[in-house]
Design a protein around this motif. Structure first.
Motif, PDB file in Angstrom:
ATOM      1  N   ARG A 101     -48.679  -9.005 -46.047  1.00 17.29           N
ATOM      2  CA  ARG A 101     -49.606  -7.923 -46.366  1.00 17.29           C
ATOM      3  C   ARG A 101     -50.304  -7.453 -45.092  1.00 17.29           C
ATOM      4  NH1 ARG A 101     -49.685 -11.664 -50.498  1.00 17.29           N
ATOM      5  NH2 ARG A 101     -49.311 -10.828 -52.585  1.00 17.29           N
ATOM      6  N   ASP A 102     -50.767  -6.199 -45.133  1.00 19.40           N
ATOM      7  CA  ASP A 102     -51.391  -5.646 -43.936  1.00 19.40           C
ATOM      8  C   ASP A 102     -52.482  -4.649 -44.329  1.00 19.40           C
ATOM      9  OD1 ASP A 102     -49.979  -3.388 -44.748  1.00 19.40           O
ATOM     10  OD2 ASP A 102     -48.419  -3.607 -43.229  1.00 19.40           O
ATOM     11  N   PHE A 103     -52.849  -3.774 -43.406  1.00 16.90           N
ATOM     12  CA  PHE A 103     -53.935  -2.826 -43.641  1.00 16.90           C
ATOM     13  C   PHE A 103     -53.638  -1.890 -44.806  1.00 16.90           C
ATOM     14  CE2 PHE A 103     -56.360   1.080 -42.389  1.00 16.90           C
ATOM     15  CZ  PHE A 103     -57.624   0.535 -42.527  1.00 16.90           C
ATOM     16  N   VAL A 155     -54.609   8.658 -48.288  1.00 16.90           N
ATOM     17  CA  VAL A 155     -53.957   9.953 -48.058  1.00 16.90           C
ATOM     18  C   VAL A 155     -53.485  10.065 -46.610  1.00 16.90           C
ATOM     19  CG1 VAL A 155     -54.324  12.448 -47.987  1.00 16.90           C
ATOM     20  CG2 VAL A 155     -55.228  11.100 -49.902  1.00 16.90           C
ATOM     21  N   ARG A 156     -54.320   9.646 -45.699  1.00 12.38           N
ATOM     22  CA  ARG A 156     -53.971   9.735 -44.265  1.00 12.38           C
ATOM     23  C   ARG A 156     -52.706   8.950 -43.940  1.00 12.38           C
ATOM     24  NH1 ARG A 156     -58.119   7.676 -39.501  1.00 12.38           N
ATOM     25  NH2 ARG A 156     -56.731   7.966 -37.699  1.00 12.38           N
ATOM     26  N   LEU A 157     -52.570   7.759 -44.521  1.00  9.49           N
ATOM     27  CA  LEU A 157     -51.415   6.920 -44.223  1.00  9.49           C
ATOM     28  C   LEU A 157     -50.218   7.236 -45.117  1.00  9.49           C
ATOM     29  CD1 LEU A 157     -53.268   3.505 -43.743  1.00  9.49           C
ATOM     30  CD2 LEU A 157     -52.386   5.038 -41.957  1.00  9.49           C
ATOM     31  N   GLY A 158     -50.479   7.519 -46.387  1.00 10.21           N
ATOM     32  CA  GLY A 158     -49.377   7.827 -47.287  1.00 10.21           C
ATOM     33  C   GLY A 158     -48.670   9.120 -46.930  1.00 10.21           C
ATOM     34  N   ASP A 159     -49.432  10.101 -46.509  1.00 11.50           N
ATOM     35  CA  ASP A 159     -48.866  11.397 -46.118  1.00 11.50           C
ATOM     36  C   ASP A 159     -48.835  11.517 -44.601  1.00 11.50           C
ATOM     37  OD1 ASP A 159     -47.770  13.911 -46.570  1.00 11.50           O
ATOM     38  OD2 ASP A 159     -49.729  14.899 -46.575  1.00 11.50           O
ATOM     39  N   ARG A 166     -44.011   4.302 -45.542  1.00 13.34           N
ATOM     40  CA  ARG A 166     -43.215   3.180 -46.031  1.00 13.34           C
ATOM     41  C   ARG A 166     -44.101   1.980 -46.334  1.00 13.34           C
ATOM     42  NH1 ARG A 166     -41.317  -1.414 -44.038  1.00 13.34           N
ATOM     43  NH2 ARG A 166     -42.111  -0.982 -41.937  1.00 13.34           N
ATOM     44  N   ARG A 167     -45.017   1.691 -45.436  1.00 12.41           N
ATOM     45  CA  ARG A 167     -45.905   0.546 -45.644  1.00 12.41           C
ATOM     46  C   ARG A 167     -46.832   0.763 -46.835  1.00 12.41           C
ATOM     47  NH1 ARG A 167     -47.662  -2.701 -40.301  1.00 12.41           N
ATOM     48  NH2 ARG A 167     -45.737  -2.523 -39.101  1.00 12.41           N
ATOM     49  N   GLN A 169     -46.232   2.602 -49.496  1.00 14.46           N
ATOM     50  CA  GLN A 169     -45.466   2.490 -50.728  1.00 14.46           C
ATOM     51  C   GLN A 169     -45.153   1.037 -51.057  1.00 14.46           C
ATOM     52  OE1 GLN A 169     -44.567   5.242 -52.868  1.00 14.46           O
ATOM     53  NE2 GLN A 169     -44.382   3.432 -54.165  1.00 14.46           N
ATOM     54  N   GLN A 170     -44.837   0.259 -50.044  1.00 14.68           N
ATOM     55  CA  GLN A 170     -44.568  -1.162 -50.265  1.00 14.68           C
ATOM     56  C   GLN A 170     -45.826  -1.874 -50.763  1.00 14.68           C
ATOM     57  OE1 GLN A 170     -43.056  -2.452 -46.461  1.00 14.68           O
ATOM     58  NE2 GLN A 170     -40.923  -2.052 -47.022  1.00 14.68           N
ATOM     59  N   ALA A 171     -46.969  -1.534 -50.192  1.00 13.01           N
ATOM     60  CA  ALA A 171     -48.225  -2.136 -50.632  1.00 13.01           C
ATOM     61  C   ALA A 171     -48.530  -1.751 -52.079  1.00 13.01           C
ATOM     62  CB  ALA A 171     -49.369  -1.701 -49.721  1.00 13.01           C
ATOM     63  N   LEU A 172     -48.288  -0.500 -52.428  1.00 11.99           N
ATOM     64  CA  LEU A 172     -48.517  -0.045 -53.798  1.00 11.99           C
ATOM     65  C   LEU A 172     -47.613  -0.803 -54.772  1.00 11.99           C
ATOM     66  CD1 LEU A 172     -49.875   1.860 -55.795  1.00 11.99           C
ATOM     67  CD2 LEU A 172     -48.165   3.597 -55.203  1.00 11.99           C
ATOM     68  N   ASP A 173     -46.379  -0.984 -54.392  1.00 14.75           N
ATOM     69  CA  ASP A 173     -45.445  -1.731 -55.243  1.00 14.75           C
ATOM     70  C   ASP A 173     -45.906  -3.173 -55.433  1.00 14.75           C
ATOM     71  OD1 ASP A 173     -43.903   0.557 -55.368  1.00 14.75           O
ATOM     72  OD2 ASP A 173     -42.464  -0.105 -53.847  1.00 14.75           O
ATOM     73  N   ARG A 174     -46.484  -3.778 -54.389  1.00 11.64           N
ATOM     74  CA  ARG A 174     -46.962  -5.161 -54.492  1.00 11.64           C
ATOM     75  C   ARG A 174     -48.199  -5.268 -55.382  1.00 11.64           C
ATOM     76  NH1 ARG A 174     -45.439  -5.575 -48.772  1.00 11.64           N
ATOM     77  NH2 ARG A 174     -47.471  -4.750 -48.164  1.00 11.64           N
ATOM     78  N   LEU A 175     -49.129  -4.340 -55.220  1.00  7.53           N
ATOM     79  CA  LEU A 175     -50.428  -4.457 -55.880  1.00  7.53           C
ATOM     80  C   LEU A 175     -50.433  -3.964 -57.319  1.00  7.53           C
ATOM     81  CD1 LEU A 175     -52.810  -3.309 -52.984  1.00  7.53           C
ATOM     82  CD2 LEU A 175     -52.261  -5.637 -53.692  1.00  7.53           C
TER      83      LEU A 175
END
Length: 261
Positions: A101-103, A155-159, A166-167, A169-175
């Motif tokens: 996991r990360d920021f 929003v800043r990181l997702g878009d 990518r990170r 989306q992976q975090a969203l899938d985990r949480l």
């Protein structure tokens, strides 16, 4: 070594402990970013949000302890319970800087829990318990900022770049697996709703999904599919992560009871 206390277990106390413990454990995870933030400003922001959450937890724990059959103070309730006596949402106890996991995980969790807490505090302002209503009136202002701050990062990181998207989306899938617990109402929720103490968790789902969905859509993130998995931290059955956190968190109070700086 200081022995554990027995916390109050009535439905009213359980309802309030869920909120207090979620704030407390979420704050502990955010505090782990102190000195490790991606930029100096964010390092300070995460730490300050952790302090807000500690303040909210302290206020509720003090109130719970004063109403207990055997009076308890905030420190006893925060540091001297067994793992099974903590009733925080499992989402709050997941590592933010370990286990892959990360920021991205931290910003998304801040949004998910921040939006949930904002809805809780907004409704608790009308609580039949005047002290709880007063705590909520202060906390709602802090929670509103937490949501705005987290939404900006999502929003800043997702878009953003291909890598940041990518990170995220992976975090969203985990949480996402852990979010149904936020709305898993039980007998404590039913009593709180019936007595006017506060809202049942299942009544928060629609507003939470609408608010979160709007941010995720702007961030160009896809909602994961629902799963049959259900986490159970709010019932005292936790992931493997909480025990390690509590061992560190409780060490000073256990080793030096009533210690003064």
């Amino acid at each position: 070594m200081t022995p554990s206390i027995t916390p109050p277990s009535d439905l009213r106390a359980r309802y309030l402990l869920r909120i207090a413990d979620t704030c407390l454990i979420h704050a502990q995870r955010l505090a782990e970013w102190c000195g490790h933030g991606p930029i100096l400003e964010e390092d300070m922001a995460l730490t300050n949000m952790a302090l807000d959450l500690v303040g909210q937890a302290r206020a509720l724990l003090t109130h719970i302890g004063q109403a207990a059959p055997v009076k308890l103070d905030e420190d006893q309730l925060a540091f001297l319970r067994e793992e099974r006596d903590y009733l925080n949402m499992t989402l709050a106890e997941l590592p933010g800087r370990k286990g892959g996991r990360d920021f991205a995980d931290t910003t998304l969790r801040n949004l998910m829990l921040g939006q949930w807490l904002l809805l809780v505090w907004q409704r608790l302002q009308a609580s039949s318990d005047a002290e709880v209503a007063a705590i909520a009136a202060k906390a709602v202002k802090e929670a509103r900022y937490h949501v705005e701050h987290a939404a900006g990062w999502v929003v800043r990181l997702g878009d953003g770049t291909e890598e940041s998207a990518r990170r995220m989306q992976q975090a969203l899938d985990r949480l996402w697996l852990y979010t149904p617990e936020l709305f898993d109402a039980d007998e404590a929720d039913a009593q709180a709703s019936a007595t006017g103490l506060g809202p049942a968790r299942d009544t928060l789902r629609t507003d939470w999904q609408a608010a979160l969905g709007a941010v995720l859509a702007e961030a160009q993130l896809a909602l994961p599919k629902d799963s049959a998995f259900r986490s159970t931290g709010s019932r005292g059955v936790h992931s493997e992560h909480l025990g390690y956190m509590l061992a560190e968190m409780q060490h000073l109070q256990r080793a030096y009871p009533g210690g003064k700086w």
